[in-house]
Design a protein around this motif. Structure first.
Motif, mmCIF file in Angstrom:
data_model
loop_
_atom_site.group_PDB
_atom_site.id
_atom_site.type_symbol
_atom_site.label_atom_id
_atom_site.label_comp_id
_atom_site.label_asym_id
_atom_site.label_seq_id
_atom_site.Cartn_x
_atom_site.Cartn_y
_atom_site.Cartn_z
ATOM 1 N N ARG A 28 1.004 -1.166 0.004
ATOM 2 C CA ARG A 28 0.142 0.049 0.008
ATOM 3 C C ARG A 28 0.940 1.224 0.206
ATOM 4 O O ARG A 28 0.484 2.371 -0.718
ATOM 5 C CB ARG A 28 -0.806 -0.005 1.183
ATOM 6 N N GLN A 29 1.852 1.262 0.777
ATOM 7 C CA GLN A 29 2.829 2.441 0.819
ATOM 8 C C GLN A 29 3.488 2.638 -0.463
ATOM 9 O O GLN A 29 3.590 3.956 -1.121
ATOM 10 C CB GLN A 29 4.116 2.128 1.776
ATOM 11 N N LYS A 31 2.378 1.759 -3.553
ATOM 12 C CA LYS A 31 1.215 2.242 -4.459
ATOM 13 C C LYS A 31 0.813 3.607 -4.290
ATOM 14 O O LYS A 31 0.599 4.279 -5.088
ATOM 15 C CB LYS A 31 -0.017 1.258 -4.142
ATOM 16 N N ALA A 32 0.976 4.059 -2.857
ATOM 17 C CA ALA A 32 0.753 5.376 -2.689
ATOM 18 C C ALA A 32 1.638 6.307 -3.291
ATOM 19 O O ALA A 32 1.508 7.635 -3.779
ATOM 20 C CB ALA A 32 0.432 5.870 -1.142
ATOM 21 N N GLU A 34 3.912 5.581 -5.779
ATOM 22 C CA GLU A 34 3.566 5.572 -7.144
ATOM 23 C C GLU A 34 2.464 6.439 -7.962
ATOM 24 O O GLU A 34 2.570 7.340 -8.753
ATOM 25 C CB GLU A 34 3.266 4.211 -7.871
ATOM 26 N N ASP A 35 1.351 6.705 -7.205
ATOM 27 C CA ASP A 35 0.267 7.483 -7.314
ATOM 28 C C ASP A 35 0.828 9.060 -7.174
ATOM 29 O O ASP A 35 0.540 9.717 -7.977
ATOM 30 C CB ASP A 35 -0.751 7.171 -6.450
ATOM 31 N N PHE A 36 1.611 9.386 -6.093
ATOM 32 C CA PHE A 36 2.186 10.544 -6.004
ATOM 33 C C PHE A 36 3.102 11.159 -7.078
ATOM 34 O O PHE A 36 3.157 12.233 -7.448
ATOM 35 C CB PHE A 36 2.628 10.435 -4.611
ATOM 36 N N GLY A 38 3.332 9.723 -9.995
ATOM 37 C CA GLY A 38 2.630 9.513 -11.484
ATOM 38 C C GLY A 38 3.457 8.348 -12.156
ATOM 39 O O GLY A 38 3.253 8.313 -13.478
ATOM 40 N N ARG A 40 5.005 4.174 -12.389
ATOM 41 C CA ARG A 40 5.211 2.745 -11.733
ATOM 42 C C ARG A 40 6.610 2.416 -11.370
ATOM 43 O O ARG A 40 7.598 2.820 -12.088
ATOM 44 C CB ARG A 40 4.770 1.799 -12.993
#
Length: 293
Positions: A28-29, A31-32, A34-36, A38, A40
């Motif tokens: 989860r960390q 993934k967060a 990567e989202d921040f 932008g 992978r």
């Protein structure tokens, strides 16, 4: 930290084990993150993960940053970071001798950042991050190198308001009728020991009150509450400025212990430490030659 551990092990599971968290938490960390960002950072395969090109670049940046942080921590711990020095002292030595002279040190060495750890107990210097300390005792402490600083000598002192215009007395027994303030911390500087030193036998404790904080005892004497046995060189400045006077003409009583500058053995070289130690010695002995213990 989650990304660095997972990238180093190339496994979310092993990274989680190292950090003491669950694999789900690591996932989860990241993934967060990567989202921040932008992008992978990992390619999720069936039973493993591998870094994407962007993940590889990010790993280099993170690893380099953590290495710089680790190097800075080591420098601070060795006393080189920002040229800072952690100094340990007793409450009395700090309040009455060191602090009044600090402005002179800062004027001479503005580049050295002094930090103080004041404690009347003998703490572990290395564990407490203290580079140099000033202690009262016999000069022998395990794991420490000691440099003799000065003797400790006690004498009865009180405020001019308490003694008024009476002349000094030369018979110690004449103090038995005075209000006597004792220091309930160092055994060899109590009134019972002082009277014994001058050959006066007392049937009971001659002190009227006992205080376990040196600064409070000095304050009580300055406020005219009675006579206290106070030690040189700590209160020499208070004698010089007239805040305290000696009601007797009797010589000072030299105590068994003295003050020493102590440092951990096998400590890394530290220019700031050497500068401070030499400055303290110079300040202590500027009025004359040191007296051997």
């Amino acid at each position: 930290m989650a990304f660095e551990a997972a990238a180093r092990h190339m496994s979310f599971t092993r990274g989680a084990n190292e950090l003491g968290v669950t694999q789900v938490a690591i996932s989860r960390q990241i993934k967060a993150l990567e989202d921040f960002l932008g992008v992978r950072l990992f390619e999720r395969l069936n039973r493993s993960v591998r870094l994407t090109p962007e993940g590889g670049k990010f790993q280099q940046v993170v690893t380099g940053g953590l290495s710089q942080i680790a190097a800075a921590v080591v420098d601070f711990q060795k006393g080189r970071g920002n040229n800072h020095l952690v100094v340990g002292t007793t409450t009395a030595f700090s309040a009455y001798w060191l602090m009044p002279r600090l402005a002179k040190f800062h004027a001479a060495y503005p580049e050295i950042d002094l930090r103080f750890a004041v404690d009347d107990k003998c703490v572990d210097l290395k564990a407490s991050g203290i580079h140099i300390s000033i202690r009262y005792g016999n000069g022998v402490w395990g794991g420490l190198t000691s440099t003799y600083l000065c003797d400790s000598e006690v004498l009865p002192l009180c405020s001019p308001a308490y003694w008024k215009d009476r002349p000094q007395v030369d018979d110690p027994r004449m103090l038995l009728d005075e209000f006597l303030i004792d220091f309930d911390y160092v055994v060899d500087s109590r009134w019972s020991t002082w009277f014994e030193h001058f050959g006066v036998e007392v049937d009971q404790d001659p002190a009227d009150i006992s205080i376990d904080a040196y600064t409070s005892m000095v304050q009580a004497a300055q406020n005219g509450q009675g006579i206290a046995l106070l030690s040189s060189p700590l209160v020499d400045d208070l004698i010089d400025n007239g805040s305290l006077i000696a009601p007797t003409s009797l010589p000072r009583q030299k105590l068994a212990g003295g003050y020493y500058i102590v440092t951990p053995k096998k400590a890394d070289p530290c220019p700031a430490l050497d500068i401070f130690r030499n400055w303290v010695l110079q300040e202590m002995f500027q009025g004359g030659s040191p007296v051997n213990p």
